[in-house]
Design an enzyme around this catalytic site. Structure first.
Site, PDB file in Angstrom:
ATOM      1  N   SER A   1      14.753   1.824 -14.162  1.00  0.00           N
ATOM      2  CA  SER A   1      16.116   1.962 -13.646  1.00  0.00           C
ATOM      3  C   SER A   1      16.421   1.180 -12.600  1.00  0.00           C
ATOM      4  O   SER A   1      15.456   0.889 -11.759  1.00  0.00           O
ATOM      5  CB  SER A   1      16.389   3.299 -13.394  1.00  0.00           C
ATOM      6  N   ASP A   2      17.632   0.424 -12.408  1.00  0.00           N
ATOM      7  CA  ASP A   2      18.305   0.121 -11.168  1.00  0.00           C
ATOM      8  C   ASP A   2      18.193   1.234 -10.371  1.00  0.00           C
ATOM      9  O   ASP A   2      18.235   2.552 -10.533  1.00  0.00           O
ATOM     10  CB  ASP A   2      19.462  -0.397 -11.430  1.00  0.00           C
ATOM     11  N   PHE A   3      18.302   0.923  -9.090  1.00  0.00           N
ATOM     12  CA  PHE A   3      18.248   2.126  -8.112  1.00  0.00           C
ATOM     13  C   PHE A   3      19.641   3.088  -8.262  1.00  0.00           C
ATOM     14  O   PHE A   3      20.743   2.797  -8.187  1.00  0.00           O
ATOM     15  CB  PHE A   3      18.274   1.770  -6.535  1.00  0.00           C
TER      16      PHE A   3
END
Length: 707
Positions: free
Chosen positions: A264-266
Site C-alpha cells: 500500500s501507499d502509506f
C-alpha cells in the site's frame, strides 16, 4: 543457517520454494507481524487535511522517517525489512535520520532526455545508493501520467505519454534491481493528481484505462520484471485502489502474470479483509488494518482465509530471496557523493530542453564582461532541488548558481565577472533588479516552479508573480537568457519578448554546474519536451470541464473525476482538437542543425521498420532524437501515438544511421487497440499512417500501409 532448522536458507532452492518453506514454519502471530510496517499509527487523514504548503509536507515527511520498515524475526532469520522512498534519489530511509544522498534531477527530466541509456545510469545511482544505505526497497519508479500540467507529483512522474513513461521506467527498474534492491512501481493506478487524493474517485472507460494509464505499469511488469508495485490512494470506479480486485488481481496477475507483491501507499489501506482478498499483500507504514486483532477476527468469521495471508507473505518473501536479502548483515556505508555528483552533472545537462534561441545568443562565450544572475532565491541563489514531500532527498552537497557559473568560466579559461541579484518574493526590489540588469553585458534570469506532493498547483503560472519579474527584466536588456527550473511545463505570457529560453528542470545537487555547462556550450542541449507546453491556461482538457478536474461531488461525499477526454490526453488532445501548443511534445532545439534524410519505412500487421540518416549540418557536435509516431485506423483513436524513438550523437558535419524496429507484439502494443469483447489488444484492419521526424508535429516523412 542452511540447516534443518532453516530449510528456507538453502540457496539451491528457487526463491519461491524458499518462501513457501518459511511461511510453512511460521505461527499465525509471526505471519501477522510480517504483514505490516513497524511505525506507530497516527491519524494521517487529520494531519494531511492541514497541509497547506511544501513546508507542511516536509514536516509530515520527517515524522515518518524513522520507522520505514517491517520488524525482523531473529528466531526465523527474517531481517528487518528496510524501505526507502524514491524516485528522484534515496529519500526517507529506515533509520533515525534519512541518509544524505545524491539529489538527482527530477524524473520529468529523465523523460525529457528521450535517452534509455541515461535512464539506466540514473537508476544505477539510485540502486547503488539504496544498497549503500542498507535498505532493501526503493519506492520507484513512478509511472503515472501528466494528465494535468498542474499535478503536484509531475516532477516525479515522467511524461504525458504512456510509452515514453514506460520505456524510461523499465530502464530505471533494471538498474535498481541489478543492485539486489527491490524496485517498486507506483502509484497503481490513475493517481494522476494530488487533489483530495485520499478520497477522490476516478471514472474512465476500459479502453482508456488499458491504452493509456495502465500501459506503463504493464511495461514495468512485462519488460522490467519489477518485484513490487505500490497501490494508490484514490478510488478507481468507486473502489479504493487498495481493495480493487480488478486491478490487483484480474489485470495485474491474471492478464500480466505479475509474480511480485503489492504494498500500500502509506496509509492508503482502508480495510482488512477486503484489501487482502483483493490482492493487497503488505500494509505500510503501520498496522491499522493488517493487525492481529482484525486479521484473527476476519479468519474467525471467514471474511478472509489463512491461505490469503500465506499468499501475501510468499509473494514478498519470494522477492526478498530473489534479491539475496536474507542472511545479509545490515552494514550501511558512506555514499560516494563526489562520484555520483559527477555523473548527475552529466545526466542533468543531457536532459535540458532548448526552447528558444532566436538571436543565437547561446552558447555564450566565457569572456562576456559583466554577467548578472537574477531571480528569486529558490532559483537564482540556491541549487533548485525541487520535489517537495516524501521523495525529497537530503543532498550530500549542492552547487549553487553563482559558484557553479564561476567554476565553469574558470574551467574554460574565461574572465567574465559574475554577480547575482536576488529578487524578493513580493517583488519589492524589482526596480533595483531592473537597474542592475540594464548595467550588465549578459543577464541570466533564473525562474521556475517547484511542485510538491500533497497539493496540485493552483495555476499553470509560475508562483510569486515571477512572470511579472521576467517580463520586466526582458525589457531591461536585450541580451537576456531565461533559464527555467521547473517541475512541470507552464504558461509563459512573456515568451514573445524572450529570444532565448532554456528549460533545465529542477536539477538537484549539480544545479550550478549543469546550467553553466549548458550556457557556455560545454554540453549541447539535446532534450525534448516530455509534456506539452500550452499557450494559455484554457488550452487543456479540464477547461470548462470541472467533471474532468477537479471533479464534482455526485452525492457520494467525495469528488469524482471523469476522464471523459478518453485517449485525447496530452499532445493527442492538442492534435485531435486542432489546438496549437506553445511547445509541442517531442520538440527541442540544439546549438547545431540536423537534417533527416534517406527515410525508409516498411509496415505490416507484424510491426514497422524505419531506417534513416541523421545529418549534422551545423558547426558543433550534437545529439538528435528520431521519433516514430503511428496513426491507428480505429474509432476514437487520436491522430498520433509515439511508438518508438532513438537518440543518436552526430559530430559536426557528420552523419549517423538509425534503424528502428517496432514489434507489434511488444508490451506497449504499438499497433494495438483494446477490444473489450476480446479482452485483449488487437491490431485493427485499415490504413495505418507512420510519421518519422524529430517532434510530434513533424510531418515531413509520412508513410501508409494497410492491414
Amino acid at each position: 543457517m542452511a540447516d534443518t532448522n532453516f530449510p528456507w536458507m538453502d540457496e539451491t532452492l528457487a526463491p519461491k520454494e524458499r518462501a513457501v518453506k518459511l511461511v510453512e514454519a511460521m505461527t499465525l502471530e509471526q505471519k501477522i507481524a510480517q504483514m505490516h510496517g513497524g511505525m506507530k499509527s497516527i491519524d494521517i487523514y487529520a494531519v494531511t487535511n492541514n497541509i497547506q504548503s511544501e513546508e507542511d509536507m516536509e514536516q509530515l515527511a520527517a515524522q515518518i522517517n524513522v520507522e520505514r520498515h517491517v520488524k525482523g524475526n531473529d528466531e526465523l532469520g527474517i531481517p528487518r525489512f528496510r524501505i526507502t522512498n524514491g524516485p528522484v534519489g534515496v529519500g526517507m530511509g529506515d533509520g533515525n535520520e534519512a541518509p544524505h544522498a545524491t539529489a538527482l534531477p527530477m524524473t520529468i527530466g529523465v523523460a525529457a532526455s528521450f535517452d534509455k541509456e541515461l535512464a539506466y545510469e540514473y537508476g544505477d545511482i539510485i540502486g547503488q545508493e539504496t544498497a549503500d544505505a542498507g535498505q532493501h526497497v526503493l519506492e520507484g519508479p513512478a509511472v503515472n501520467l501528466h494528465r494535468t500540467v498542474t499535478a503536484g507529483r509531475n516532477f516525479e512522474y515522467f511524461s504525458e505519454d504512456p510509452y515514453l513513461s514506460g520505456a524510461m521506467g523499465v530502464e530505471i527498474t533494471h538498474a535498481i534491481q541489478e543492485h539486489d534492491i527491490i524496485a517498486m512501481g507506483k502509484h497503481y493506478a490513475v493517481n494522476d493528481q494530488e487533489h483530495d487524493r485520499f478520497r477522490t474517485n476516478v471514472e474512465l472507460d476500459e479502453q482508456t484505462l488499458r491504452e493509456m494509464y495502465l500501459l506503463p505499469f504493464e511495461m514495468l511488469v512485462k519488460d522490467g520484471d519489477i518485484a513490487s508495485l505500490m497501490s494508490a490512494y484514490n478510488r478507481v470506479r468507486g473502489d479504493y485502489a487498495t481493495e480493487n480486485r480488478y486491478l490487483l488481481n484480474d489485470v495485474l496477475r491474471g492478464d500480466w502474470g505479475f509474480e511480485g507483491y503489492v504494498q500500500s501507499d502509506f496509509w492508503s489501506t482502508r480495510s482488512c479483509a477486503a484489501s487482502l482478498n483483493a490482492g493487497l499483500d503488505h500494509e505500510m507504514p503501520d498496522a491499522k488494518w493488517f493487525n492481529e486483532d482484525l486479521l484473527k477476527a476476519a479468519l474467525q468469521d471467514t471474511s478472509t482465509e489463512i491461505e490469503l495471508i500465506d499468499r501475501a507473505l510468499v509473494r514478498r518473501f519470494t522477492q526478498m530471496f530473489r534479491f539475496n536479502q536474507f542472511g545479509k548483515e545490515y552494514n550501511p556505508v558512506d555514499i560516494d557523493g563526489k562520484k555520483h555528483g559527477k555523473i548527475a552533472r552529466n545526466l542533468g545537462a543531457r536532459m535540458a530542453v532548448l526552447l528558444k534561441n532566436d538571436a543565437d545568443l547561446l552558447p555564450l562565450s566565457p569572456d562576456q564582461g559583466k554577467m548578472l544572475i537574477v531571480g528569486q532565491s529558490k532559483f537564482a541563489e540556491f541549487a533548485t532541488q525541487g520535489g517537495g514531500g516524501s521523495s525529497k532527498v537530503k543532498p550530500i552537497y549542492t552547487v549553487d548558481p553563482e559558484p557553479g557559473m564561476k567554476n565553469v568560466i574558470a574551467e574554460l579559461g574565461g574572465d567574465s565577472d559574475v554577480s547575482s541579484f536576488i529578487v524578493a518574493n513580493d517583488l519589492s526590489n524589482l526596480d533595483e533588479a531592473v537597474a542592475a540588469a540594464k548595467d550588465a553585458d549578459i543577464v541570466v534570469v533564473m525562474a521556475g516552479l517547484i511542485a510538491t506532493e500533497g497539493a496540485d498547483s493552483p495555476t499553470m503560472l509560475m508562483p510569486n508573480d515571477q512572470n511579472t519579474m521576467v517580463a520586466e527584466l526582458l525589457g531591461a536588456n536585450d541580451k537576456t537568457v531565461v533559464v527555467l527550473k521547473s517541475s512541470a511545463p507552464m504558461v509563459m505570457p512573456w515568451l514573445a519578448d524572450a529570444s532565448t529560453v532554456l528549460e533545465v528542470w529542477n536539477q538537484g545537487v549539480e544545479d550550478g554546474h549543469v546550467v553553466a555547462d549548458l550556457l557556455f556550450g560545454k554540453v549541447n542541449p539535446s532534450g525534448k519536451v516530455p509534456t506539452t507546453y500550452p499557450k494559455r491556461e484554457e488550452d487543456w482538457i479540464g477547461h470548462d470541464h470541472p467533471e474532468r478536474y477537479p471533479g464534482t461531488n455526485e452525492g457520494e461525499g467525495y469528488d469524482t473525476m471523469h476522464y471523459s477526454e478518453g485517449l485525447e490526453m496530452g499532445y493527442r488532445w492538442f492534435q485531435a482538437n486542432d489546438v496549437e501548443p506553445q511547445f509541442a511534445f517531442g520538440y527541442g532545439l540544439s546549438y547545431t542543425d540536423f537534417e533527416l534524410a534517406d527515410v525508409a519505412i516498411e509496415g505490416s500487421a507484424d510491426g514497422v521498420k524505419v531506417s534513416a540518416t541523421v545529418r549534422n549540418v551545423g558547426e558543433v557536435d550534437g545529439t538528435e532524437t528520431v521519433q516514430v509516431y503511428l496513426g491507428v485506423p480505429s474509432k476514437g483513436q487520436p491522430p498520433k501515438r509515439l511508438v518508438a524513438f532513438e537518440k543518436v550523437a552526430v559530430p559536426a558535419g557528420g552523419e549517423a544511421q538509425v534503424s528502428i524496429e517496432v514489434d507489434a507484439a511488444a508490451s506497449h502494443h504499438p499497433l494495438g487497440v483494446w477490444d473489450v469483447v476480446e479482452h485483449d489488444f488487437i491490431v485493427p484492419s485499415g490504413e495505418f499512417t507512420v510519421y518519422v521526424g524529430t517532434s510530434s508535429e513533424d510531418n515531413t516523412n509520412v508513410y501508409t500501409f494497410t492491414v
